[in-house]
Structures are given as structure tokens and as C-alpha cells.
Design an enzyme around this catalytic site. Structure first.
Site, PDB file in Angstrom:
ATOM      1  N   LYS A 116      90.872  43.356   9.430  1.00  0.00           N
ATOM      2  CA  LYS A 116      91.278  42.879   8.107  1.00  0.00           C
ATOM      3  C   LYS A 116      90.879  41.438   7.872  1.00  0.00           C
ATOM      4  CE  LYS A 116      94.848  46.050   6.635  1.00  0.00           C
ATOM      5  NZ  LYS A 116      96.209  46.219   6.118  1.00  0.00           N
ATOM      6  N   LYS A 198      87.956  57.811   8.734  1.00  0.00           N
ATOM      7  CA  LYS A 198      89.200  58.357   8.180  1.00  0.00           C
ATOM      8  C   LYS A 198      89.200  58.252   6.652  1.00  0.00           C
ATOM      9  CE  LYS A 198      94.071  57.084   8.357  1.00  0.00           C
ATOM     10  NZ  LYS A 198      95.141  56.406   9.069  1.00  0.00           N
ATOM     11  N   LYS A 201      92.861  55.399   1.562  1.00  0.00           N
ATOM     12  CA  LYS A 201      93.348  55.343   0.194  1.00  0.00           C
ATOM     13  C   LYS A 201      92.831  54.122  -0.543  1.00  0.00           C
ATOM     14  CE  LYS A 201      97.963  54.065   1.924  1.00  0.00           C
ATOM     15  NZ  LYS A 201      97.761  52.682   2.316  1.00  0.00           N
TER      16      LYS A 201
END
Ligand code: TRP
Length: 334
Positions: A116, A198, A201
Site C-alpha cells: 500500500k 484476487k 473490490k
């Protein structure tokens, strides 16, 4: 007969992006199976989402949306605590204490922090760094036994366990040391565009995920565009990531196991596979979307749920916080 105390489960999803088919199959569907057997807390972890810059209006809308979708997917508000993390002040309070029992060294090893901070180079804030400590607080406040999470959260769960053990070692039994609960089936739904990753969202490419609130047309279009391979054989096998993913989606929504799913598609082509996958997704999401719409028209009902849950959550978690305050040596209020 003595009543056996139910085990406690805590889990949460960050309100970023929108809930996807991956969240439904990988998390929510499993949570629903747990709701009878365990005492469950499922939170919309809004405090966590501030580690990345958010538009306030958007965030508020999304938080509501997530909670309503939890219920629409089948989480029963009578059986579970369903609440916003920011409504229960003990989470932030315990996080401060636990920050003082967590080392810079262990936090800097977290791969999610490294990822991140590479992605948000202009905003490497200390919340992003101490994120796992807040997560540990979420879990430890409820004396949680089991934490259902995806494999990407294993490291965070490990640090929660380490913090619990460390604190217990210094002050005596205070926290239950939680275990991870990684579900066996359908755990990981992958991106439709890059099936080795993966399904996320917050993917910038909307074709990579199916949102729980996508319309049937959008769902059909996204499945049609899903990346497959060039060998035209429908079977679950190494290297066939796109097909494996479509088969997993079909299997987990149709209730057929993988072998039955492969048999079902034995003599069919990729076009047919995609059509059937799209239909099973559309039909599985239809009742969820209907319930979602209904509840969005009954905000009072929804508000009652999250208010009552937060009140109970506060009462349960305050017991742990009080114990912690006493152990570290704060003067008692009463
Ligand atoms: N970090 C988790 C994720 O990104 C979300 C989360 C926050 C969580 N607090 C939690 C999950 C407590 C389980 C338990 O997926």
C-alpha cells in the site's frame, strides 16, 4: 445440562470500492453458514478505510451500502452484531494501548503495508503503518476465538496473536488468543481480467469484478469478456486460471462440487460455460438485490439494526477495555 458457551467470531470488510462476487463467495456466504453456531460480530471497518484518502460523502454512502448488503446477503440481524466500527469507541481506544505494545520492526515487515505504501506514495500516513494494531483491537476486544479471513490477512492475524500473547505474558490472562478460520471452499475468486490475481473490490478496471449490485446485463457482459485460454477444454487444471475461476464461481453458486461441475460442462464450449456462469450469477444475486432495494427504502429499520448492534458491541468490548485499563495501571473511574 450445562450450556456450552458459543465461540466468538469477528470479521470485517473495509468500505472501499464496492462489494463483489469475490466478497460474497469468499466471505459473506461463509459468514452466513457460521451465524447459527457462533456468536458473530461482522463490522464495516470504516476506521480502517481512512488510511487511504476518502471523499466524505462517498464514504458515508458506501458504509451504508455495505451494511445493507451484509443483511441483504442473508446475515440475520437477530443472530449477529452488524455495526460500523466507528460507532463503537472502544476500537480506537484499545488500538492506542496496543500501539504501545507493538514494535516498529514487526509492523514494517507487513507485506500489505509495503504494497500500500508503494501504491499511495504521496500518503504514507502512520495509520497505514499501524493498521494491523487497529485490526488486532477489533479482534481482541470481543475475546474472539475465530477470525474468518482470506489468506492475504494471515500476516495481520499472526500479529494480533503475537500482541495478545505478549500482553498476556506481561499482565496475565487478558485476551483470548484468536485462531484464523480459512474456509475450505470457494475461498478465492479471481479477477475476470487477470485470473492470477484476487478479484479486488477496488480494481480500476470494472470488467475485472462483478459487483453485487451489477444489473443482469452488466453481469452478462462482464462474464462474456472474462479472460480464458486458447485450448477450448473445460476442466479444472493448473495453468487454466480463467477457466478454473469460472468453474469455481459456478460450483460455489450452483451447489455442485467441482467434479459434478466438470461433468456438467464436459461436452460444452467456452461460450456455453460463460452463458451458464452468467445465469447462475444473475439468479444468485437477484434476491440479494431485491432485498437491498427494499431495505434502502426502509432506512429506519436499518438504523435500528446498526444502533442496537453498536450498543451491544460497546457493552461487550467495554468489559475487555476496562480490564486492560486496570492491568496497565490507570486509575479506575468507578
Ligand atoms: N484488514 C481486513 C481486510 O482488509 C479487514 C479487517 C479489519 C478485519 N479488521 C478486521 C478482518 C478484523 C477480520 C477481523 O480484509
Amino acid at each position: 445440562m450445562e450450556k456450552v458457551k458459543k465461540k466468538v467470531i469477528f470479521s470485517g470488510i473495509q468500505p472501499s470500492g464496492c462489494l463483489t462476487l469475490g466478497n460474497y463467495i469468499g466471505a459473506l456466504k461463509n459468514w452466513i453458514k457460521l451465524q447459527d453456531e457462533y456468536n458473530c460480530c461482522f463490522s464495516v471497518v470504516d476506521l480502517h478505510s481512512l488510511t487511504v484518502r476518502q471523499d466524505p460523502k462517498e464514504l458515508r454512502r458506501r458504509c451504508m451500502d455495505f451494511l445493507v448488503q451484509y443483511i441483504a446477503c442473508g446475515l440475520d440481524p437477530e443472530k449477529n452484531l452488524l455495526f460500523f466500527q466507528s460507532h463503537v469507541s472502544t476500537h480506537a481506544e484499545l488500538a492506542w494501548i496496543l500501539n504501545c505494545y507493538t514494535y516498529m520492526g514487526e509492523l514494517s515487515r507487513m507485506t500489505q503495508f509495503k504494497d500500500k505504501s508503494a501504491k499511495h506514495e504521496d500518503n504514507i500516513n502512520s495509520g497505514l503503518f499501524t493498521y494491523p494494531v487497529l485490526m488486532a483491537s477489533d479482534i481482541l476486544l470481543y475475546q474472539t476465538d475465530l477470525v474468518p479471513v482470506g489468506s492475504d490477512q494471515k500476516q495481520h492475524l499472526e500479529i494480533a496473536r503475537d500482541i495478545a500473547l505478549r500482553f498476556n505474558h506481561i499482565y496475565g490472562e487478558t485476551f483470548t488468543v484468536p485462531e484464523g478460520y480459512i474456509p475450505e471452499v470457494g475461498a478465492r475468486i479471481m479477477s475476470l481480467q487477470e485470473p492470477t490475481k484476487k478479484m479486488s473490490k477496488s480494481d480500476d478496471n470494472e470488467n475485472a469484478f462483478i459487483a453485487l449490485l451489477d444489473s443482469p446485463d452488466v453481469i452478462r457482459r462482464k462474464v462474456k469478456r472474462a479472460v480464458t485460454d486458447s485450448d477450448n477444454e473445460i476442466r479444472f487444471a493448473e495453468g487454466k486460471d480463467g477457466i478454473n475461476n469460472l468453474l469455481s464461481i459456478y460450483s460455489s453458486l450452483s451447489g455442485k462440487n467441482m467434479q459434478q461441475t466438470e461433468e456438467h460442462f464436459a461436452d460444452k464450449g467456452y461460450g456455453q460455460l460463460k452463458e451458464e456462469v452468467a445465469e447462475v450469477v444473475v439468479e444468485s444475486l437477484r434476491p440479494i438485490q431485491e432485498k437491498y432495494k427494499q431495505m434502502m427504502n426502509d432506512k429506519d429499520y436499518v438504523q435500528q439494526i446498526y444502533t442496537a448492534s453498536a450498543e451491544k458491541a460497546l457493552s461487550i468490548s467495554s468489559r475487555t477495555l476496562k480490564k486492560v485499563y486496570k492491568k496497565v495501571g490507570f486509575v479506575p473511574k468507578n
